[in-house]
Design a protein around this motif. Structure first.
Motif, mmCIF file in Angstrom:
data_model
loop_
_atom_site.group_PDB
_atom_site.id
_atom_site.type_symbol
_atom_site.label_atom_id
_atom_site.label_comp_id
_atom_site.label_asym_id
_atom_site.label_seq_id
_atom_site.Cartn_x
_atom_site.Cartn_y
_atom_site.Cartn_z
ATOM 1 N N TYR A 21 13.303 -16.265 -28.799
ATOM 2 C CA TYR A 21 12.759 -14.920 -28.953
ATOM 3 C C TYR A 21 13.735 -13.895 -28.389
ATOM 4 O O TYR A 21 14.129 -13.992 -27.230
ATOM 5 C CB TYR A 21 11.427 -14.790 -28.205
ATOM 6 C CG TYR A 21 10.329 -15.618 -28.796
ATOM 7 C CD1 TYR A 21 10.159 -16.936 -28.405
ATOM 8 C CD2 TYR A 21 9.479 -15.109 -29.757
ATOM 9 C CE1 TYR A 21 9.158 -17.710 -28.950
ATOM 10 C CE2 TYR A 21 8.477 -15.873 -30.300
ATOM 11 C CZ TYR A 21 8.319 -17.173 -29.899
ATOM 12 O OH TYR A 21 7.334 -17.947 -30.433
ATOM 13 N N ASP A 41 22.160 -8.411 -37.068
ATOM 14 C CA ASP A 41 20.780 -8.090 -37.432
ATOM 15 C C ASP A 41 20.765 -6.878 -38.359
ATOM 16 O O ASP A 41 20.143 -6.906 -39.421
ATOM 17 C CB ASP A 41 19.967 -7.831 -36.160
ATOM 18 C CG ASP A 41 18.590 -7.280 -36.423
ATOM 19 O OD1 ASP A 41 18.087 -7.408 -37.550
ATOM 20 O OD2 ASP A 41 18.006 -6.714 -35.487
ATOM 21 N N ARG A 44 21.850 -7.696 -41.681
ATOM 22 C CA ARG A 44 21.013 -8.763 -42.273
ATOM 23 C C ARG A 44 21.845 -9.990 -42.609
ATOM 24 O O ARG A 44 21.731 -10.574 -43.677
ATOM 25 C CB ARG A 44 20.278 -8.252 -43.500
ATOM 26 C CG ARG A 44 19.332 -7.139 -43.173
ATOM 27 C CD ARG A 44 18.556 -6.723 -44.391
ATOM 28 N NE ARG A 44 17.722 -5.592 -44.099
ATOM 29 C CZ ARG A 44 16.434 -5.667 -43.815
ATOM 30 N NH1 ARG A 44 15.841 -6.824 -43.781
ATOM 31 N NH2 ARG A 44 15.749 -4.590 -43.573
ATOM 32 N N PRO A 47 19.980 -15.578 -39.695
ATOM 33 C CA PRO A 47 18.667 -16.092 -40.117
ATOM 34 C C PRO A 47 17.585 -16.006 -39.040
ATOM 35 O O PRO A 47 17.416 -16.919 -38.247
ATOM 36 C CB PRO A 47 18.972 -17.554 -40.455
ATOM 37 C CG PRO A 47 20.060 -17.927 -39.511
ATOM 38 C CD PRO A 47 20.897 -16.678 -39.374
ATOM 39 N N PHE A 48 16.885 -14.896 -38.998
ATOM 40 C CA PHE A 48 15.711 -14.801 -38.142
ATOM 41 C C PHE A 48 14.749 -13.793 -38.732
ATOM 42 O O PHE A 48 15.048 -13.135 -39.725
ATOM 43 C CB PHE A 48 16.063 -14.477 -36.686
ATOM 44 C CG PHE A 48 16.755 -13.159 -36.448
ATOM 45 C CD1 PHE A 48 16.042 -11.987 -36.364
ATOM 46 C CD2 PHE A 48 18.117 -13.117 -36.262
ATOM 47 C CE1 PHE A 48 16.671 -10.784 -36.112
ATOM 48 C CE2 PHE A 48 18.761 -11.925 -36.008
ATOM 49 C CZ PHE A 48 18.033 -10.752 -35.940
ATOM 50 N N TYR A 49 13.583 -13.710 -38.161
ATOM 51 C CA TYR A 49 12.568 -12.777 -38.628
ATOM 52 C C TYR A 49 11.992 -12.054 -37.419
ATOM 53 O O TYR A 49 12.307 -12.382 -36.277
ATOM 54 C CB TYR A 49 11.473 -13.509 -39.407
ATOM 55 C CG TYR A 49 10.715 -14.533 -38.594
ATOM 56 C CD1 TYR A 49 9.515 -14.199 -37.979
ATOM 57 C CD2 TYR A 49 11.198 -15.831 -38.432
ATOM 58 C CE1 TYR A 49 8.827 -15.136 -37.223
ATOM 59 C CE2 TYR A 49 10.512 -16.765 -37.690
ATOM 60 C CZ TYR A 49 9.336 -16.408 -37.087
ATOM 61 O OH TYR A 49 8.646 -17.327 -36.349
ATOM 62 N N PHE A 50 11.183 -11.057 -37.689
ATOM 63 C CA PHE A 50 10.565 -10.303 -36.604
ATOM 64 C C PHE A 50 9.084 -10.624 -36.516
ATOM 65 O O PHE A 50 8.400 -10.720 -37.527
ATOM 66 C CB PHE A 50 10.760 -8.799 -36.813
ATOM 67 C CG PHE A 50 12.132 -8.347 -36.462
ATOM 68 C CD1 PHE A 50 12.433 -7.991 -35.159
ATOM 69 C CD2 PHE A 50 13.141 -8.316 -37.408
ATOM 70 C CE1 PHE A 50 13.712 -7.602 -34.820
ATOM 71 C CE2 PHE A 50 14.411 -7.921 -37.083
ATOM 72 C CZ PHE A 50 14.710 -7.558 -35.780
ATOM 73 N N ASP A 51 8.629 -10.810 -35.289
ATOM 74 C CA ASP A 51 7.219 -11.051 -35.010
ATOM 75 C C ASP A 51 6.818 -10.071 -33.916
ATOM 76 O O ASP A 51 7.328 -10.150 -32.797
ATOM 77 C CB ASP A 51 7.006 -12.491 -34.556
ATOM 78 C CG ASP A 51 5.545 -12.835 -34.350
ATOM 79 O OD1 ASP A 51 4.681 -12.082 -34.836
ATOM 80 O OD2 ASP A 51 5.279 -13.859 -33.698
ATOM 81 N N ALA A 55 12.743 -10.255 -32.379
ATOM 82 C CA ALA A 55 13.509 -11.172 -33.221
ATOM 83 C C ALA A 55 13.160 -12.608 -32.838
ATOM 84 O O ALA A 55 13.136 -12.958 -31.662
ATOM 85 C CB ALA A 55 15.003 -10.928 -33.035
ATOM 86 N N ALA A 57 13.947 -16.774 -33.935
ATOM 87 C CA ALA A 57 14.794 -17.683 -34.713
ATOM 88 C C ALA A 57 14.601 -19.109 -34.224
ATOM 89 O O ALA A 57 14.337 -19.343 -33.047
ATOM 90 C CB ALA A 57 16.255 -17.290 -34.567
ATOM 91 N N SER A 58 14.758 -20.051 -35.140
ATOM 92 C CA SER A 58 14.723 -21.459 -34.735
ATOM 93 C C SER A 58 16.142 -21.903 -34.425
ATOM 94 O O SER A 58 17.104 -21.438 -35.039
ATOM 95 C CB SER A 58 14.122 -22.332 -35.837
ATOM 96 O OG SER A 58 15.041 -22.502 -36.893
ATOM 97 N N TRP A 65 23.259 -22.119 -39.797
ATOM 98 C CA TRP A 65 23.953 -20.889 -40.182
ATOM 99 C C TRP A 65 25.330 -20.831 -39.535
ATOM 100 O O TRP A 65 26.317 -20.513 -40.191
ATOM 101 C CB TRP A 65 23.116 -19.679 -39.762
ATOM 102 C CG TRP A 65 23.793 -18.374 -39.967
ATOM 103 C CD1 TRP A 65 23.890 -17.674 -41.141
ATOM 104 C CD2 TRP A 65 24.448 -17.586 -38.983
ATOM 105 N NE1 TRP A 65 24.576 -16.512 -40.925
ATOM 106 C CE2 TRP A 65 24.942 -16.433 -39.606
ATOM 107 C CE3 TRP A 65 24.685 -17.757 -37.615
ATOM 108 C CZ2 TRP A 65 25.633 -15.457 -38.929
ATOM 109 C CZ3 TRP A 65 25.384 -16.781 -36.952
ATOM 110 C CH2 TRP A 65 25.845 -15.629 -37.594
#
Length: 72
Positions: A21, A41, A44, A47-51, A55, A57-58, A65
């Motif tokens: 996180y 970021d 873009r 490889p991650f997303y926002f929650d 940010a 990411a696994s 990546w």
């Protein structure tokens, strides 16, 4: 494995979290400065997303990546 909202350091069992996180934890995993991850970021290119504005990411996605493309 457990998630860590603090950083990418191993937990008490010596395992790196599977989910990271924040830009700081992602940067630590990739060995990049936080500013570099923030730039990736904005472009873009990572490889991650926002929650909830954070940010996420696994480690598997970041490792893949980084081995395929990385910050080049």
């Amino acid at each position: 494995m457990t998630a860590s909202k603090a950083n990418a350091e191993p937990d008490e069992a010596g395992e790196t979290p599977a989910i990271l996180y924040g830009h700081r934890a992602i940067a630590a995993r990739l060995g990049l400065p936080v500013v570099g991850v923030a730039r990736l970021d904005l472009e873009r290119r990572i490889p991650f997303y926002f929650d909830d504005g954070c940010a996420v990411a696994s480690t598997a996605a970041l490792d893949h990546w980084n081995s395929m493309k990385g910050a080049r």
